[in-house]
Design a protein around this motif. Structure first.
Motif, mmCIF file in Angstrom:
data_model
loop_
_atom_site.group_PDB
_atom_site.id
_atom_site.type_symbol
_atom_site.label_atom_id
_atom_site.label_comp_id
_atom_site.label_asym_id
_atom_site.label_seq_id
_atom_site.Cartn_x
_atom_site.Cartn_y
_atom_site.Cartn_z
ATOM 1 N N GLY A 181 23.545 -47.655 -58.411
ATOM 2 C CA GLY A 181 22.094 -47.758 -58.460
ATOM 3 C C GLY A 181 21.462 -46.385 -58.328
ATOM 4 O O GLY A 181 20.481 -46.053 -59.008
ATOM 5 N N VAL A 182 22.039 -45.582 -57.446
ATOM 6 C CA VAL A 182 21.560 -44.211 -57.251
ATOM 7 C C VAL A 182 21.689 -43.431 -58.553
ATOM 8 O O VAL A 182 20.732 -42.827 -59.047
ATOM 9 C CB VAL A 182 22.373 -43.519 -56.135
ATOM 10 C CG1 VAL A 182 22.060 -42.033 -56.097
ATOM 11 C CG2 VAL A 182 22.102 -44.184 -54.794
ATOM 12 N N LEU A 183 22.874 -43.482 -59.104
ATOM 13 C CA LEU A 183 23.143 -42.748 -60.346
ATOM 14 C C LEU A 183 22.205 -43.184 -61.470
ATOM 15 O O LEU A 183 21.611 -42.344 -62.171
ATOM 16 C CB LEU A 183 24.600 -42.985 -60.772
ATOM 17 C CG LEU A 183 25.640 -41.930 -60.362
ATOM 18 C CD1 LEU A 183 25.321 -41.289 -59.019
ATOM 19 C CD2 LEU A 183 27.034 -42.555 -60.337
ATOM 20 N N ALA A 184 22.090 -44.488 -61.616
ATOM 21 C CA ALA A 184 21.261 -45.013 -62.704
ATOM 22 C C ALA A 184 19.805 -44.588 -62.534
ATOM 23 O O ALA A 184 19.139 -44.196 -63.485
ATOM 24 C CB ALA A 184 21.380 -46.528 -62.748
ATOM 25 N N MET A 185 19.336 -44.636 -61.306
ATOM 26 C CA MET A 185 17.930 -44.289 -61.058
ATOM 27 C C MET A 185 17.686 -42.823 -61.404
ATOM 28 O O MET A 185 16.637 -42.474 -61.958
ATOM 29 C CB MET A 185 17.591 -44.553 -59.594
ATOM 30 C CG MET A 185 16.090 -44.542 -59.299
ATOM 31 S SD MET A 185 15.189 -45.823 -60.218
ATOM 32 C CE MET A 185 13.772 -44.904 -60.789
ATOM 33 N N ARG A 186 18.667 -41.987 -61.096
ATOM 34 C CA ARG A 186 18.506 -40.559 -61.413
ATOM 35 C C ARG A 186 18.381 -40.371 -62.928
ATOM 36 O O ARG A 186 17.639 -39.519 -63.391
ATOM 37 C CB ARG A 186 19.722 -39.778 -60.889
ATOM 38 C CG ARG A 186 19.771 -39.703 -59.382
ATOM 39 C CD ARG A 186 20.268 -38.351 -58.873
ATOM 40 N NE ARG A 186 20.354 -38.374 -57.425
ATOM 41 C CZ ARG A 186 21.502 -38.544 -56.754
ATOM 42 N NH1 ARG A 186 22.642 -38.681 -57.415
ATOM 43 N NH2 ARG A 186 21.496 -38.572 -55.428
ATOM 44 N N LYS A 187 19.130 -41.171 -63.652
ATOM 45 C CA LYS A 187 19.058 -41.065 -65.109
ATOM 46 C C LYS A 187 17.709 -41.541 -65.648
ATOM 47 O O LYS A 187 17.202 -41.045 -66.639
ATOM 48 C CB LYS A 187 20.190 -41.887 -65.755
ATOM 49 C CG LYS A 187 21.404 -41.043 -66.115
ATOM 50 C CD LYS A 187 22.326 -41.745 -67.083
ATOM 51 C CE LYS A 187 22.979 -42.920 -66.418
ATOM 52 N NZ LYS A 187 24.365 -43.163 -66.789
ATOM 53 N N LEU A 188 17.189 -42.559 -64.951
ATOM 54 C CA LEU A 188 15.943 -43.176 -65.405
ATOM 55 C C LEU A 188 14.726 -42.284 -65.127
ATOM 56 O O LEU A 188 13.787 -42.209 -65.923
ATOM 57 C CB LEU A 188 15.768 -44.506 -64.679
ATOM 58 C CG LEU A 188 15.955 -45.827 -65.424
ATOM 59 C CD1 LEU A 188 16.776 -45.685 -66.688
ATOM 60 C CD2 LEU A 188 16.545 -46.873 -64.497
ATOM 61 N N LEU A 189 14.744 -41.618 -63.995
ATOM 62 C CA LEU A 189 13.577 -40.897 -63.496
ATOM 63 C C LEU A 189 12.898 -39.980 -64.521
ATOM 64 O O LEU A 189 11.669 -40.023 -64.666
ATOM 65 C CB LEU A 189 13.984 -40.107 -62.241
ATOM 66 C CG LEU A 189 13.140 -40.308 -60.975
ATOM 67 C CD1 LEU A 189 12.492 -41.677 -60.920
ATOM 68 C CD2 LEU A 189 13.975 -40.044 -59.744
#
Lengths: 335, 335
Positions: free
Chosen positions: A227-235
């Motif tokens: 979730g952390v990784l994905a959110m960083r990509k999304l930001l």
DNA sequence: GTTGGTTTTGGGAGCGCTCCCATACTCATT
DNA sequence: AATGAGTATGGGAGCGCTCCCAAAACCAAC
């Protein structure tokens, strides 16, 4: 351990008659029945399940298999709750549950050995991934089984929650709240649940005439770290809301968002999925999609027993509803 | 389903010989063995576990009992991990696991039926509460069993973690960091785990010549809410560190401390117990005592199998070590 | 060629139950 | 009394395997 025969002798009747009273056969006179019951009590007799199974041709045991790939997810309460549901329903129906957690190196041989040993009357498969060898082995074996979670093959019985609908409602809720750049963090897309939730996400956007931006879709694997990784990509793509396919991933996403100094839900709203116990304790409390997990376990057992009773019926399918739980993580304004 | 007899016919030997090759009896000539193996492969024969159990007098199945009272605790990952450990070890040893989750209603009525059915070779009881009827029924039944968590009765085999030592190390760590008024929030003191952890707390203080102040001891029940309550009771006595008997209670305590505007660990240090997944995500990350949960499950199985192999041995006991995981909640200075 | 030991194999007797069929017994009905 | 329908019981034949004992086969040594 006393045997049937001994009970018979003590009560002065035949083995058959004792068997009848044990199995509640009506063709026994009340008088005899009482005599037998008394002998049973005196000897503290309990029927031997193994002998009974051999003679009767069924064991009253069902297998619950949890494939390796997902066993890691044991860190969240999904499987415990499912297990609890299965166990409860089995208890109620006088069946026992054999747990079978797929081990990394389970070879085809082991699978077949278990499936063909005659120990199990039927099987429930929890959350198999696409193309799981257990499933094909199961089909080959001819053992009745039902899956929890929609399988690829339409001839297989299953119980599932309406993931498409649950996800769609969640995203529509976001849209109604005025969010426009709604992103999603999906689960591993080789699972039906993750796939369906993504479908629901797309469907919601499309039904409101919003184009799906692939940059706003990031794949996770249901873990917090992902979730952390994905959110960083999304930001970098400036979402103003994120629909996460699990509460655990939502938790990771929230950490990232707060780490960036952004506010929830003012800057970015978050929706989870599962309604895990911790969801209500997050800061802010997490809007999420609740699934009736125990109930799935229960219904899976019911379906399976039905299949055992009526082997010639076609596949059973049951889709349970989800429920959107709205909390502060998607409602701005009065905070 | 082909039977032994059919394999025998096809390979031109007797039932007995086929049985021998299946059970790896060395008294079979290599030539015969190959013939039989081939017939087995051709027929896709798999031995019938039920018939085998009946004839052999054992089933290669062990039961895993999770008493009702604690089934609620399913919201934390303790039981899943224990189950995983048990299942893994059983797989490795060619045993199967029968899951038995005590249901409020069915428990009493069915307990004896299950224990005396002959289906189980032995049983593992997870975290029974004091005076659990399952335990006494088990003792009566004569079925071999081992408990996870130290029981009252010293004649019972068990595996446990060294709670005294784990707690002592945690408190000593606090002392080494320079904290002097170390308080503790205990678990329910009618459980062995909570009792032992309090023992460890006392032992640590005493070994450093510090008098135990009863005002710095508050009892909780492992829940977060009880952590909140206990912390409120502790605060007036000005502790500069708190050792909590569970991470969950530590979480509650931290909430109270921050609510008072105090800093962790500068004003009050916190240590938890369990190393739950969320511990590392707390703010600040929580120093805690990690227990080898999977390993307990594994060792419990090993103990049980040993008991099955050597029924006349006395009770086995195994105490596993804990590990202190030091994080920011107890380390001041460089933050 | 006999003896004695060892290895290999076969067959019978269960394990404790269910299920089917046969027997015995009961009670109208003719 | 004889017949038939219906109910209660007993007994045998398995279910598919293991385990024990005896028989057979083999091999060496005298």
């Amino acid at each position: 351990m006393p045997t049937l025969e001994e009970v018979a002798q003590r009560s002065g009747v035949s083995r058959s008659t004792v068997s009848r009273v044990i199995n509640n056969d009506p063709h026994v006179s009340e008088e005899t029945r009482q005599k037998v019951l008394q002998a049973i009590a005196e000897l503290d007799y309990h029927p031997n399940a193994v002998a009974r199974s051999l003679a009767a041709g069924h064991t009253q045991i069902i297998g619950l298999v949890i494939p390796t790939a997902v066993a890691m997810l044991f860190s969240d309460p999904y499987f415990p709750r499912l297990i609890q549901g299965v166990a409860a329903e089995c208890n109620a129906s006088d069946y026992s549950v054999m747990l079978w957690i797929g081990e990394p190196e389970y070879e085809r041989r082991t699978i077949h050995r278990h499936l063909n040993s005659g120990l199990l009357d039927g099987i429930i498969v929890a959350s198999a991934v696409r193309g799981d060898p257990v499933v094909s082995a199961l089909q080959q074996s001819g053992l009745p089984f039902v899956m929890v979670g929609r399988p690829d093959d339409p001839t297989i019985s299953y119980v599932d929650v309406d993931n498409v609908h649950g996800a769609r409602e969640a995203v529509l809720h976001l849209l109604r709240q005025g969010y426009r750049r709604v992103a999603t963090i999906t689960g591993p897309l080789n699972t039906a649940a993750a796939f369906d939730r993504l479908e629901g996400y797309r469907a919601a956007l499309q039904s409101r005439g919003i184009a799906v931006d692939e940059n706003l879709i990031a794949e996770g694997d249901f873990t917090e770290e992902s979730g952390v990784l994905a959110m960083r990509k999304l930001l970098p793509h400036k979402p103003d809301a994120v629909f996460c396919a699990s509460d655990t991933m939502a938790q990771g996403a929230m950490r990232v968002i707060r780490g960036e100094g952004l506010r929830i839900p003012e800057d970015i709203a978050i929706v989870g999925y599962d309604d895990m116990p911790f969801a209500v304790n997050l800061d802010p409390p997490l809007t999420t999609v609740r699934q009736p997990i125990e109930r799935m376990g229960q219904e899976a057992v019911k379906l399976l027993l039905d299949l055992l009773a009526h082997p010639n019926d076609g596949p059973h399918r049951l889709v349970l509803p989800t429920e959107l739980i709205i909390r502060a993580s998607t409602v701005r304004g009065n905070s």
